[in-house]
Motif scaffolding. Sequence first.
Motif, PDB file in Angstrom:
ATOM      1  N   ARG A  25       0.839  -1.199   0.000  1.00  0.00           N
ATOM      2  CA  ARG A  25       0.000   0.000   0.000  1.00  0.00           C
ATOM      3  C   ARG A  25       0.875   1.250   0.000  1.00  0.00           C
ATOM      4  O   ARG A  25       0.665   2.187  -0.787  1.00  0.00           O
ATOM      5  CB  ARG A  25      -0.925  -0.012   1.228  1.00  0.00           C
ATOM      6  CG  ARG A  25      -1.798   1.233   1.370  1.00  0.00           C
ATOM      7  CD  ARG A  25      -2.583   1.238   2.687  1.00  0.00           C
ATOM      8  NE  ARG A  25      -1.752   1.052   3.874  1.00  0.00           N
ATOM      9  CZ  ARG A  25      -0.983   1.989   4.419  1.00  0.00           C
ATOM     10  NH1 ARG A  25      -0.920   3.205   3.881  1.00  0.00           N
ATOM     11  NH2 ARG A  25      -0.271   1.735   5.503  1.00  0.00           N
ATOM     12  N   VAL A  28       2.775   1.749  -3.423  1.00  0.00           N
ATOM     13  CA  VAL A  28       1.950   2.328  -4.487  1.00  0.00           C
ATOM     14  C   VAL A  28       1.617   3.789  -4.200  1.00  0.00           C
ATOM     15  O   VAL A  28       1.777   4.658  -5.062  1.00  0.00           O
ATOM     16  CB  VAL A  28       0.675   1.488  -4.708  1.00  0.00           C
ATOM     17  CG1 VAL A  28      -0.316   2.211  -5.609  1.00  0.00           C
ATOM     18  CG2 VAL A  28       1.039   0.123  -5.305  1.00  0.00           C
ATOM     19  N   ASN A  45      -1.715   5.197 -11.963  1.00  0.00           N
ATOM     20  CA  ASN A  45      -3.025   4.696 -11.538  1.00  0.00           C
ATOM     21  C   ASN A  45      -3.168   3.196 -11.737  1.00  0.00           C
ATOM     22  O   ASN A  45      -4.013   2.566 -11.106  1.00  0.00           O
ATOM     23  CB  ASN A  45      -4.148   5.431 -12.275  1.00  0.00           C
ATOM     24  CG  ASN A  45      -4.236   6.885 -11.865  1.00  0.00           C
ATOM     25  OD1 ASN A  45      -3.815   7.270 -10.770  1.00  0.00           O
ATOM     26  ND2 ASN A  45      -4.750   7.722 -12.749  1.00  0.00           N
ATOM     27  N   SER A  46      -2.342   2.628 -12.618  1.00  0.00           N
ATOM     28  CA  SER A  46      -2.427   1.191 -12.893  1.00  0.00           C
ATOM     29  C   SER A  46      -1.615   0.348 -11.909  1.00  0.00           C
ATOM     30  O   SER A  46      -1.703  -0.887 -11.941  1.00  0.00           O
ATOM     31  CB  SER A  46      -1.945   0.892 -14.316  1.00  0.00           C
ATOM     32  OG  SER A  46      -0.529   0.978 -14.394  1.00  0.00           O
ATOM     33  N   LEU A  47      -0.834   0.975 -11.051  1.00  0.00           N
ATOM     34  CA  LEU A  47      -0.018   0.214 -10.108  1.00  0.00           C
ATOM     35  C   LEU A  47      -0.923  -0.625  -9.211  1.00  0.00           C
ATOM     36  O   LEU A  47      -1.910  -0.129  -8.676  1.00  0.00           O
ATOM     37  CB  LEU A  47       0.849   1.147  -9.271  1.00  0.00           C
ATOM     38  CG  LEU A  47       1.895   1.949 -10.046  1.00  0.00           C
ATOM     39  CD1 LEU A  47       2.608   2.917  -9.121  1.00  0.00           C
ATOM     40  CD2 LEU A  47       2.880   1.029 -10.753  1.00  0.00           C
ATOM     41  N   SER A  48      -0.555  -1.874  -9.042  1.00  0.00           N
ATOM     42  CA  SER A  48      -1.414  -2.831  -8.345  1.00  0.00           C
ATOM     43  C   SER A  48      -0.894  -3.155  -6.944  1.00  0.00           C
ATOM     44  O   SER A  48       0.212  -3.695  -6.798  1.00  0.00           O
ATOM     45  CB  SER A  48      -1.489  -4.120  -9.169  1.00  0.00           C
ATOM     46  OG  SER A  48      -2.044  -5.162  -8.414  1.00  0.00           O
ATOM     47  N   ILE A  49      -1.685  -2.843  -5.953  1.00  0.00           N
ATOM     48  CA  ILE A  49      -1.333  -3.206  -4.578  1.00  0.00           C
ATOM     49  C   ILE A  49      -1.283  -4.727  -4.429  1.00  0.00           C
ATOM     50  O   ILE A  49      -0.322  -5.255  -3.850  1.00  0.00           O
ATOM     51  CB  ILE A  49      -2.289  -2.535  -3.567  1.00  0.00           C
ATOM     52  CG1 ILE A  49      -2.046  -1.024  -3.576  1.00  0.00           C
ATOM     53  CG2 ILE A  49      -2.083  -3.108  -2.164  1.00  0.00           C
ATOM     54  CD1 ILE A  49      -3.021  -0.215  -2.743  1.00  0.00           C
ATOM     55  N   PRO A  50      -2.258  -5.499  -4.936  1.00  0.00           N
ATOM     56  CA  PRO A  50      -2.175  -6.968  -4.788  1.00  0.00           C
ATOM     57  C   PRO A  50      -0.914  -7.565  -5.425  1.00  0.00           C
ATOM     58  O   PRO A  50      -0.299  -8.479  -4.851  1.00  0.00           O
ATOM     59  CB  PRO A  50      -3.438  -7.476  -5.476  1.00  0.00           C
ATOM     60  CG  PRO A  50      -4.409  -6.341  -5.344  1.00  0.00           C
ATOM     61  CD  PRO A  50      -3.561  -5.100  -5.481  1.00  0.00           C
ATOM     62  N   LYS A  51      -0.497  -7.059  -6.577  1.00  0.00           N
ATOM     63  CA  LYS A  51       0.728  -7.582  -7.209  1.00  0.00           C
ATOM     64  C   LYS A  51       1.951  -7.254  -6.367  1.00  0.00           C
ATOM     65  O   LYS A  51       2.845  -8.083  -6.191  1.00  0.00           O
ATOM     66  CB  LYS A  51       0.894  -7.023  -8.616  1.00  0.00           C
ATOM     67  CG  LYS A  51      -0.048  -7.653  -9.624  1.00  0.00           C
ATOM     68  CD  LYS A  51       0.186  -7.096 -11.015  1.00  0.00           C
ATOM     69  CE  LYS A  51      -0.810  -7.691 -11.994  1.00  0.00           C
ATOM     70  NZ  LYS A  51      -0.682  -7.100 -13.332  1.00  0.00           N
ATOM     71  N   ARG A  52       2.001  -6.052  -5.862  1.00  0.00           N
ATOM     72  CA  ARG A  52       3.146  -5.672  -5.015  1.00  0.00           C
ATOM     73  C   ARG A  52       3.119  -6.438  -3.692  1.00  0.00           C
ATOM     74  O   ARG A  52       4.160  -6.800  -3.159  1.00  0.00           O
ATOM     75  CB  ARG A  52       3.152  -4.167  -4.768  1.00  0.00           C
ATOM     76  CG  ARG A  52       3.299  -3.404  -6.075  1.00  0.00           C
ATOM     77  CD  ARG A  52       4.334  -2.388  -6.059  1.00  0.00           C
ATOM     78  NE  ARG A  52       4.414  -1.811  -7.397  1.00  0.00           N
ATOM     79  CZ  ARG A  52       5.208  -0.841  -7.711  1.00  0.00           C
ATOM     80  NH1 ARG A  52       5.993  -0.317  -6.808  1.00  0.00           N
ATOM     81  NH2 ARG A  52       5.252  -0.379  -8.932  1.00  0.00           N
ATOM     82  N   GLN A  53       1.925  -6.700  -3.192  1.00  0.00           N
ATOM     83  CA  GLN A  53       1.825  -7.480  -1.952  1.00  0.00           C
ATOM     84  C   GLN A  53       2.406  -8.883  -2.170  1.00  0.00           C
ATOM     85  O   GLN A  53       3.146  -9.388  -1.331  1.00  0.00           O
ATOM     86  CB  GLN A  53       0.373  -7.576  -1.485  1.00  0.00           C
ATOM     87  CG  GLN A  53       0.236  -8.347  -0.185  1.00  0.00           C
ATOM     88  CD  GLN A  53      -1.190  -8.364   0.327  1.00  0.00           C
ATOM     89  OE1 GLN A  53      -2.065  -7.643  -0.147  1.00  0.00           O
ATOM     90  NE2 GLN A  53      -1.444  -9.197   1.326  1.00  0.00           N
TER      91      GLN A  53
END
Length: 176
Positions: A25, A28, A45-53
């Motif tokens: 979180r 991003v 805006n396309s950055l993904s919290i689930p992918k980074r998690q």
Amino acid sequence: MTADYLRTALSVRLALPADAADIARIHVKAWQAAYRSIFPAAYLNSLSIPKRQALWTALIARGMPRVMLAERNDVTLGWIAWGVSRDHDRRETDAEIEAIYIDPTHWRRGAGRMLIDEAINAAASEGYREMTLWALEENVQGLRFYKALGFALDGVFRTERVGGCEVCETRLRMAI
């Protein structure tokens, strides 16, 4: 409140895989705030919290890089990832700050400085003698912050392609 009070109210600890959601979180949000004048809004805006998690869960479980959190009252304010330098010209005594991000709502309150101090102290205790980091040339505030802590440009640059943009990063170095 004084800076000393804010700094002493912070604590630092090693991250656990369960911390990956907070790390993602902050990762991003910090990108979206710090780099809005560098990268296109659509990319940010396309950055993904689930992918980074998922990424940070795996990296923390692996143990490299080392990830430390800055917290106040059990709220994660930011994090730093550091380890052995990944640079092609590294020496055995070179460590690297791979990433440091602070939740934008907590910028300029001591967490970044504390995290860098902790990473430097940990690296020095493991026998490292230099700490490096890479910063976007256009990240003027970040460069100012690192220089204020004693990092200096070492004349090494690299070009990366991120979010459809070609950006230049510059390396900073500090003896520890």
